[in-house]
Design a protein around this motif. Structure first.
Motif, PDB file in Angstrom:
ATOM      1  N   VAL A  21       7.765   1.958  -1.644  1.00 18.46           N
ATOM      2  CA  VAL A  21       6.609   1.396  -1.035  1.00 18.46           C
ATOM      3  C   VAL A  21       6.270   1.856   0.304  1.00 18.46           C
ATOM      4  N   ALA A  22       7.388   2.390   0.912  1.00 15.66           N
ATOM      5  CA  ALA A  22       7.199   2.982   2.338  1.00 15.66           C
ATOM      6  C   ALA A  22       7.195   4.492   2.424  1.00 15.66           C
ATOM      7  N   ARG A  23       7.285   5.386   1.253  1.00 14.88           N
ATOM      8  CA  ARG A  23       7.309   6.552   1.610  1.00 14.88           C
ATOM      9  C   ARG A  23       6.032   7.224   2.103  1.00 14.88           C
ATOM     10  N   PRO A  24       5.991   8.270   2.748  1.00 14.96           N
ATOM     11  CA  PRO A  24       4.887   8.767   3.506  1.00 14.96           C
ATOM     12  C   PRO A  24       3.922   9.315   2.476  1.00 14.96           C
ATOM     13  N   LEU A  25       2.496   9.166   2.812  1.00 18.45           N
ATOM     14  CA  LEU A  25       1.472   9.732   1.964  1.00 18.45           C
ATOM     15  C   LEU A  25       1.630  11.550   2.005  1.00 18.45           C
ATOM     16  N   VAL A  26       2.131  11.981   2.976  1.00 15.88           N
ATOM     17  CA  VAL A  26       2.198  13.257   3.246  1.00 15.88           C
ATOM     18  C   VAL A  26       3.707  13.735   3.243  1.00 15.88           C
ATOM     19  N   LEU A  27       4.040  14.978   2.954  1.00 12.16           N
ATOM     20  CA  LEU A  27       5.525  15.358   2.916  1.00 12.16           C
ATOM     21  C   LEU A  27       5.783  15.799   4.637  1.00 12.16           C
ATOM     22  N   ASP A  28       7.121  15.750   4.871  1.00 12.30           N
ATOM     23  CA  ASP A  28       7.344  16.713   6.324  1.00 12.30           C
ATOM     24  C   ASP A  28       7.355  18.037   6.104  1.00 12.30           C
ATOM     25  N   LYS A 136     -14.813  24.126 -16.384  1.00  9.99           N
ATOM     26  CA  LYS A 136     -15.573  22.962 -15.815  1.00  9.99           C
ATOM     27  C   LYS A 136     -14.808  22.941 -14.350  1.00  9.99           C
ATOM     28  N   PRO A 137     -15.193  23.637 -13.454  1.00  8.02           N
ATOM     29  CA  PRO A 137     -14.666  23.631 -11.966  1.00  8.02           C
ATOM     30  C   PRO A 137     -15.355  22.381 -11.398  1.00  8.02           C
ATOM     31  N   ALA A 138     -14.396  21.706 -10.549  1.00 11.39           N
ATOM     32  CA  ALA A 138     -14.815  20.486 -10.039  1.00 11.39           C
ATOM     33  C   ALA A 138     -14.069  20.565  -8.585  1.00 11.39           C
ATOM     34  N   LEU A 139     -14.676  19.798  -7.612  1.00 10.25           N
ATOM     35  CA  LEU A 139     -14.326  19.213  -6.351  1.00 10.25           C
ATOM     36  C   LEU A 139     -14.315  18.148  -5.972  1.00 10.25           C
ATOM     37  N   THR A 140     -12.970  17.462  -5.682  1.00  8.14           N
ATOM     38  CA  THR A 140     -13.044  15.949  -5.278  1.00  8.14           C
ATOM     39  C   THR A 140     -12.747  15.917  -3.815  1.00  8.14           C
ATOM     40  N   LEU A 141     -13.655  14.782  -3.347  1.00  8.75           N
ATOM     41  CA  LEU A 141     -13.458  14.585  -1.691  1.00  8.75           C
ATOM     42  C   LEU A 141     -13.234  13.161  -1.924  1.00  8.75           C
ATOM     43  N   GLY A 142     -12.298  12.608  -0.898  1.00 10.87           N
ATOM     44  CA  GLY A 142     -11.888  11.377  -0.990  1.00 10.87           C
ATOM     45  C   GLY A 142     -10.792  10.978   0.217  1.00 10.87           C
ATOM     46  N   ALA A 143     -10.122   9.870   0.246  1.00  9.58           N
ATOM     47  CA  ALA A 143      -9.187   9.429   0.969  1.00  9.58           C
ATOM     48  C   ALA A 143      -8.104   8.724   0.419  1.00  9.58           C
ATOM     49  N   SER A 144      -6.822   8.839   0.592  1.00  7.99           N
ATOM     50  CA  SER A 144      -5.818   8.125   0.233  1.00  7.99           C
ATOM     51  C   SER A 144      -5.307   7.016   1.438  1.00  7.99           C
ATOM     52  N   GLY A 145      -5.070   5.886   0.875  1.00  5.46           N
ATOM     53  CA  GLY A 145      -4.650   4.795   1.948  1.00  5.46           C
ATOM     54  C   GLY A 145      -3.764   3.856   1.243  1.00  5.46           C
ATOM     55  N   ARG A 146      -2.725   3.178   2.183  1.00  5.06           N
ATOM     56  CA  ARG A 146      -1.878   2.135   1.773  1.00  5.06           C
ATOM     57  C   ARG A 146      -1.640   1.218   2.682  1.00  5.06           C
ATOM     58  N   TRP A 147      -1.583   0.121   2.413  1.00  8.15           N
ATOM     59  CA  TRP A 147      -1.124  -1.265   3.108  1.00  8.15           C
ATOM     60  C   TRP A 147       0.161  -1.612   2.770  1.00  8.15           C
ATOM     61  N   GLN A 148       1.083  -1.668   3.370  1.00  5.37           N
ATOM     62  CA  GLN A 148       2.501  -2.171   3.015  1.00  5.37           C
ATOM     63  C   GLN A 148       2.980  -2.915   3.836  1.00  5.37           C
ATOM     64  N   HIS A 149       3.512  -4.064   3.185  1.00  9.06           N
ATOM     65  CA  HIS A 149       4.319  -5.072   3.965  1.00  9.06           C
ATOM     66  C   HIS A 149       5.630  -5.618   3.340  1.00  9.06           C
ATOM     67  N   GLY A 150       6.805  -5.216   3.786  1.00 11.83           N
ATOM     68  CA  GLY A 150       7.962  -5.883   3.247  1.00 11.83           C
ATOM     69  C   GLY A 150       8.024  -5.058   2.037  1.00 11.83           C
ATOM     70  N   ARG A 151       8.197  -5.613   0.957  1.00  9.96           N
ATOM     71  CA  ARG A 151       8.492  -5.010  -0.613  1.00  9.96           C
ATOM     72  C   ARG A 151       7.286  -4.947  -1.289  1.00  9.96           C
ATOM     73  N   PHE A 152       6.201  -5.164  -0.638  1.00 11.37           N
ATOM     74  CA  PHE A 152       4.763  -5.167  -1.522  1.00 11.37           C
ATOM     75  C   PHE A 152       3.976  -3.862  -0.655  1.00 11.37           C
ATOM     76  N   ALA A 153       3.168  -3.379  -1.506  1.00 14.02           N
ATOM     77  CA  ALA A 153       2.083  -2.466  -1.088  1.00 14.02           C
ATOM     78  C   ALA A 153       0.809  -2.495  -2.111  1.00 14.02           C
ATOM     79  N   VAL A 154      -0.171  -1.886  -1.330  1.00  8.23           N
ATOM     80  CA  VAL A 154      -1.500  -2.083  -2.237  1.00  8.23           C
ATOM     81  C   VAL A 154      -2.287  -0.449  -1.777  1.00  8.23           C
ATOM     82  N   SER A 155      -2.148   0.309  -2.739  1.00  4.38           N
ATOM     83  CA  SER A 155      -2.626   1.736  -2.436  1.00  4.38           C
ATOM     84  C   SER A 155      -4.113   2.072  -3.173  1.00  4.38           C
ATOM     85  N   ALA A 156      -4.720   2.995  -2.677  1.00  7.27           N
ATOM     86  CA  ALA A 156      -6.189   3.018  -3.252  1.00  7.27           C
ATOM     87  C   ALA A 156      -6.295   4.729  -2.880  1.00  7.27           C
TER      88      ALA A 156
END
Length: 256
Positions: A21-28, A136-156
């Motif tokens: 639940v605390a892994r970074p959204l991006v890699l090092d 069928k080529p396609a482009l997606t545009l958006g954002a990843s997000g996460r709220w994490q507290h202790g052992r819980f997380a909500v991602s979108a």
């Protein structure tokens, strides 16, 4: 000197590969992450494991803020459905060819501190080839997000998918709002509820939307190897719900 030691300790705790639940959204920078997703169609109409796919994904940290990837699996584009490349067992409807296409994935995060308990955000874009016949080529545009507290997380991971060709042949603009609720009872296990909402933009005010639902579990076998499984429904809720459209995923993941 003391502040440097404290910073290194914080970064090490955040980068713990067994803390899902605390892994970074991006890699090092220089870090590599790969996964193989076995996608098994469970819909009764097509027959068990028709189609059956072995879909590989690969990401690399280009900088501490930028991660790029080559993707094929349905989970890599937030879908609970079968039939991604590479199809080792084809069918007449979902996966008619061995290779259906793939995509390029890019995440950019302005937040590299990664302290637990914070909101993490990353811009997220993909360039996809959704099918080859017709292309069928396609482009997606958006954002990843996460709220994490202790052992819980909500991602979108909400995004707008724009068809770049053959729009009249099933490549129309779509809006996706994937949501993941995660509970981590121990540092090596995580249980997840995958759901969300999606619809073609052209019929967004009509009865064309879907709510997928999936239950998943992941375990860190080692500090580098993950194993996971998921059972889900492509469209369990909504005006066009169909509980017969279901899929099972088995995921083998590795990261450096």
């Amino acid at each position: 000197m003391r502040w440097l030691v404290l910073l290194l300790i914080a970064r090490t705790a955040y980068a713990d590969p067994t803390d899902f639940v605390a892994r970074p959204l991006v890699l090092d920078a220089g870090q590599v992450s790969a996964q193989l997703v076995i996608e098994n169609n469970l819909a009764p109409s097509g027959g068990f494991a028709k189609p059956l796919s072995f879909a590989p994904d690969l990401w690399i940290g280009v900088t501490p803020r930028l991660t790029l990837g080559i993707i094929h699996s349905d989970p890599s584009v937030d879908r609970i459905s079968p039939g991604a490349s590479v199809c080792v067992r084809t069918d007449d409807f979902i996966c008619t060819e061995v290779y259906r296409g793939g995509g390029l994935d890019a995440l950019y995060s302005p937040d590299v501190s990664g302290m637990p308990g914070q909101v993490s955000l990353a811009a997220h874009a993909r360039l996809l080839i959704r099918d080859l016949d017709p292309v069928k080529p396609a482009l997606t545009l958006g954002a990843s997000g996460r709220w994490q507290h202790g052992r819980f997380a909500v991602s979108a991971d909400p995004f707008l998918q724009l068809g770049l060709g053959n729009n009249s042949r099933g490549n129309r603009a779509e809006l996706w709002i994937p949501i993941v609720l995660s509970v981590q009872p121990t540092c090596r296990w995580v249980f997840e509820l995958h759901t969300g909402w999606d619809s073609d933009v052209a019929i967004i005010n009509e009865d064309g939307w879907h709510v997928p639902v999936g239950l998943a579990v992941r375990a860190a076998a080692t500090t580098h190897l993950d194993l996971g499984g998921e059972f889900g429904f492509t469209s369990l809720l909504g005006p066009q719900n169909n509980p017969k459209q279901r899929v099972a995923f088995l995921t083998i993941g590795w990261r450096s």
